[in-house]
Write an enzyme that holds these catalytic residues in place. Structure first.
Site, short mmCIF file in Angstrom:
data_model
loop_
_atom_site.label_atom_id
_atom_site.label_comp_id
_atom_site.label_asym_id
_atom_site.label_seq_id
_atom_site.Cartn_x
_atom_site.Cartn_y
_atom_site.Cartn_z
N HIS A 169 -92.13 37.63 105.13
CA HIS A 169 -91.73 37.73 103.71
C HIS A 169 -91.66 39.19 103.29
O HIS A 169 -91.49 39.49 102.11
CB HIS A 169 -92.75 36.99 102.84
N ASP A 220 -95.40 26.51 117.72
CA ASP A 220 -96.10 27.53 116.94
C ASP A 220 -97.14 28.21 117.84
O ASP A 220 -97.63 27.60 118.79
CB ASP A 220 -96.86 26.89 115.77
N MET A 221 -97.50 29.44 117.51
CA MET A 221 -98.56 30.11 118.28
C MET A 221 -99.86 30.03 117.48
O MET A 221 -99.89 30.35 116.30
CB MET A 221 -98.20 31.57 118.56
N LYS A 264 -96.13 38.35 112.40
CA LYS A 264 -97.24 39.31 112.49
C LYS A 264 -98.49 38.64 113.08
O LYS A 264 -99.22 39.25 113.84
CB LYS A 264 -97.56 39.86 111.09
N ALA A 301 -101.41 35.09 112.15
CA ALA A 301 -102.13 34.57 110.99
C ALA A 301 -103.61 34.29 111.23
O ALA A 301 -104.30 33.85 110.32
CB ALA A 301 -101.44 33.27 110.53
N LYS A 309 -97.69 22.26 116.96
CA LYS A 309 -98.80 23.01 117.57
C LYS A 309 -99.31 22.24 118.78
O LYS A 309 -99.53 21.03 118.70
CB LYS A 309 -99.92 23.20 116.56
N ARG A 330 -89.55 33.13 117.78
CA ARG A 330 -89.84 33.48 116.39
C ARG A 330 -90.86 34.61 116.44
O ARG A 330 -91.91 34.47 117.07
CB ARG A 330 -90.43 32.27 115.67
N ARG A 363 -102.83 30.56 104.32
CA ARG A 363 -101.91 31.23 103.38
C ARG A 363 -102.72 32.00 102.32
O ARG A 363 -102.33 33.08 101.90
CB ARG A 363 -100.98 30.22 102.69
P1 FDA Z 1 -97.47 40.22 104.86
O1 FDA Z 1 -98.47 39.17 104.50
O2 FDA Z 1 -97.83 41.19 105.93
O3 FDA Z 1 -97.09 40.99 103.56
C1 FDA Z 1 -96.36 42.21 103.60
C2 FDA Z 1 -95.71 42.44 102.25
O4 FDA Z 1 -94.67 41.45 102.07
C3 FDA Z 1 -96.63 42.25 101.06
O5 FDA Z 1 -97.36 43.40 100.80
C4 FDA Z 1 -95.62 41.93 99.97
O6 FDA Z 1 -94.99 43.10 99.53
C5 FDA Z 1 -94.60 41.09 100.70
N1 FDA Z 1 -94.88 39.66 100.56
C6 FDA Z 1 -95.54 38.86 101.42
N2 FDA Z 1 -95.59 37.61 100.96
C7 FDA Z 1 -94.96 37.61 99.76
C8 FDA Z 1 -94.68 36.64 98.79
N3 FDA Z 1 -95.01 35.37 98.93
N4 FDA Z 1 -94.03 37.02 97.67
C9 FDA Z 1 -93.65 38.28 97.49
N5 FDA Z 1 -93.88 39.27 98.39
C10 FDA Z 1 -94.52 38.93 99.50
N6 FDA Z 1 -98.35 32.95 112.33
C11 FDA Z 1 -98.91 32.61 113.51
O7 FDA Z 1 -99.96 33.16 113.88
N7 FDA Z 1 -98.33 31.64 114.30
C12 FDA Z 1 -97.17 31.03 113.93
O8 FDA Z 1 -96.67 30.18 114.68
C13 FDA Z 1 -96.57 31.39 112.69
N8 FDA Z 1 -95.41 30.80 112.26
C14 FDA Z 1 -94.81 31.26 111.11
C15 FDA Z 1 -93.56 30.73 110.71
C16 FDA Z 1 -92.92 31.26 109.60
C17 FDA Z 1 -91.57 30.71 109.21
C18 FDA Z 1 -93.52 32.31 108.86
C19 FDA Z 1 -92.83 32.91 107.66
C20 FDA Z 1 -94.75 32.79 109.21
C21 FDA Z 1 -95.42 32.27 110.32
N9 FDA Z 1 -96.66 32.74 110.69
C22 FDA Z 1 -97.20 32.36 111.90
C23 FDA Z 1 -97.46 33.57 109.74
C24 FDA Z 1 -97.29 35.06 110.02
O9 FDA Z 1 -97.93 35.39 111.22
C25 FDA Z 1 -97.90 35.90 108.90
O10 FDA Z 1 -99.28 35.65 108.85
C26 FDA Z 1 -97.30 35.65 107.53
O11 FDA Z 1 -95.92 35.47 107.58
C27 FDA Z 1 -97.61 36.84 106.60
O12 FDA Z 1 -96.97 38.00 107.04
P2 FDA Z 1 -95.62 38.57 106.36
O13 FDA Z 1 -94.88 39.32 107.41
O14 FDA Z 1 -94.88 37.44 105.75
O15 FDA Z 1 -96.05 39.52 105.19
#
Ligand code: FDA
Length: 307
Positions: free
Chosen positions: A227, A134-135, A187, A189, A100, A184, A289
């Site tokens: 995920h 990272d963003m 969505k 965070a 970061k 990368r 998280r």
């Molecule tokens: P989301 O939280 O939207 O969930 C959607 C659905 O996925 C859920 O309803 C469920 O069905 C399923 N799901 C999600 N998590 C699950 C679990 N643990 N077990 C089972 N099912 C699950 N953000 C940022 O702002 N800057 C950054 O640099 C990064 N870097 C980054 C790196 C990596 C490798 C990852 C995976 C993520 C990031 N993020 C990030 C975080 C990202 O922006 C986001 O907040 C999270 O990944 C959550 O979004 P998802 O798309 O994973 O699923």
């Protein structure tokens, strides 16, 4: 829905509490954080990376920590990052590095962050290690992308992150197109206002699909970090329909989340990279998280991350 929003805001609020952050450093990873953090030192994380590599998973390590208060502290962080890169190389680990810019002095002085990044990237290039910026929150997005573009003209081994919740991301992809970016796509965070980010989750999801398609069809290697099965299935189907081979993209997931899915995807022949954070600054990461999905942590605490 209302409860979900309250809990998200609550954990994001806690993630910025500096007093709790200081206390957490003294305690070490607690309350289930040890299930999603690879240890306090990089040396502790090494056997874990070896184990993940052995299982067919690639890794990107992140030395946790965002805010530094002086240029000296930022330089120390940069030294630690270079040590990590050397250790990755010495141990033959299949791992990239994520970092970061705030931890390298973004909020202090742009010269400090540029100097630190140049040194890190020289070291990384020497050891053939890829570095991803990272963003962070939207107030730092413009500066982060400017720095990324400047450094990318000199260093091939550099990636960054685009967040689909921001309205600006589609035009950022256009702007970055020329520099052959390694992106990368996530969505997003952080807690953002409706002025800069889609307030509706389904729009964030749709925009992520749009960005994935656009970046892949622009011909750039793409990391899809989610995920969410809907996003993963969308990517697989798109790749099939558009004849995009598996070596043109990878899936990324956080350490401790969806372990079984990570292994299944790797077995299917996809590249899967696990984002493994380590360090004593685990608190903010853990709270973000929690904000995303409190169930993650409930599972972590019970140690039943089977799917
Ligand atoms: P989301 O939280 O939207 O969930 C959607 C659905 O996925 C859920 O309803 C469920 O069905 C399923 N799901 C999600 N998590 C699950 C679990 N643990 N077990 C089972 N099912 C699950 N953000 C940022 O702002 N800057 C950054 O640099 C990064 N870097 C980054 C790196 C990596 C490798 C990852 C995976 C993520 C990031 N993020 C990030 C975080 C990202 O922006 C986001 O907040 C999270 O990944 C959550 O979004 P998802 O798309 O994973 O699923």
């Amino acid at each position: 829905m209302v409860l979900e929003a309250i809990s998200k805001n609550f954990f994001l609020f806690l993630s910025n509490n500096r007093l709790l952050d200081r206390l957490a450093k003294k305690w070490g990873p607690k309350f289930g954080a040890d299930k999603i953090v690879g240890g306090v030192t990089f040396e502790e994380a090494v056997p874990l990376i070896q184990q993940l590599n052995h299982q067919g998973l690639q890794v990107t390590v992140d030395h946790l920590g965002e805010f530094v208060n002086s240029a000296k502290e930022a330089r120390n962080r940069s030294q630690e990052c270079m040590n990590t890169i050397r250790t990755i190389s010495e141990n033959g680990l299949n791992s990239e590095v994520s970092l970061k810019l705030t931890s390298l002095g973004l909020d202090i002085n742009e010269d400090v962050v540029m100097e630190n990044m140049e040194q890190i990237l020289e070291t990384a290039e020497k050891h053939d290690v890829i570095v991803t910026i990272d963003m962070e929150d939207s107030s730092r997005c413009e500066r982060t992308l400017e720095i990324y573009k400047r450094l990318k003209t000199k260093y091939y081994n550099l990636g960054t992150v685009i967040q689909s919740y921001l309205y600006r991301s589609d035009s950022d992809l256009d702007e970055l197109n020329e520099c052959n970016p390694y992106l990368r796509l996530v969505k997003g965070a952080y807690k953002e206002s409706g002025k800069v980010a889609f307030p509706d989750k389904s729009m964030v999801d749709d925009n992520l699909k749009h960005l994935i398609k656009k970046n892949l069809l622009n011909g750039h290697y793409t990391a899809i970090a989610s995920h969410d099965d809907k996003i993963i299935d969308f990517t697989k189907k798109l790749a099939e329909e558009e004849n995009i081979s598996k070596d043109r993209f990878e899936f990324q997931m956080l350490y401790g989340m969806r372990n079984q899915t990570q292994l299944e995807l790797a077995k299917e022949g996809y590249t899967v990279r696990v984002y493994l954070p380590y360090g004593d600054d685990w608190y903010g990461y853990f709270m973000r998280r929690m904000a995303e999905r409190p169930a993650n942590i409930a599972f972590a605490i019970k140690g039943v991350f089977s799917k």
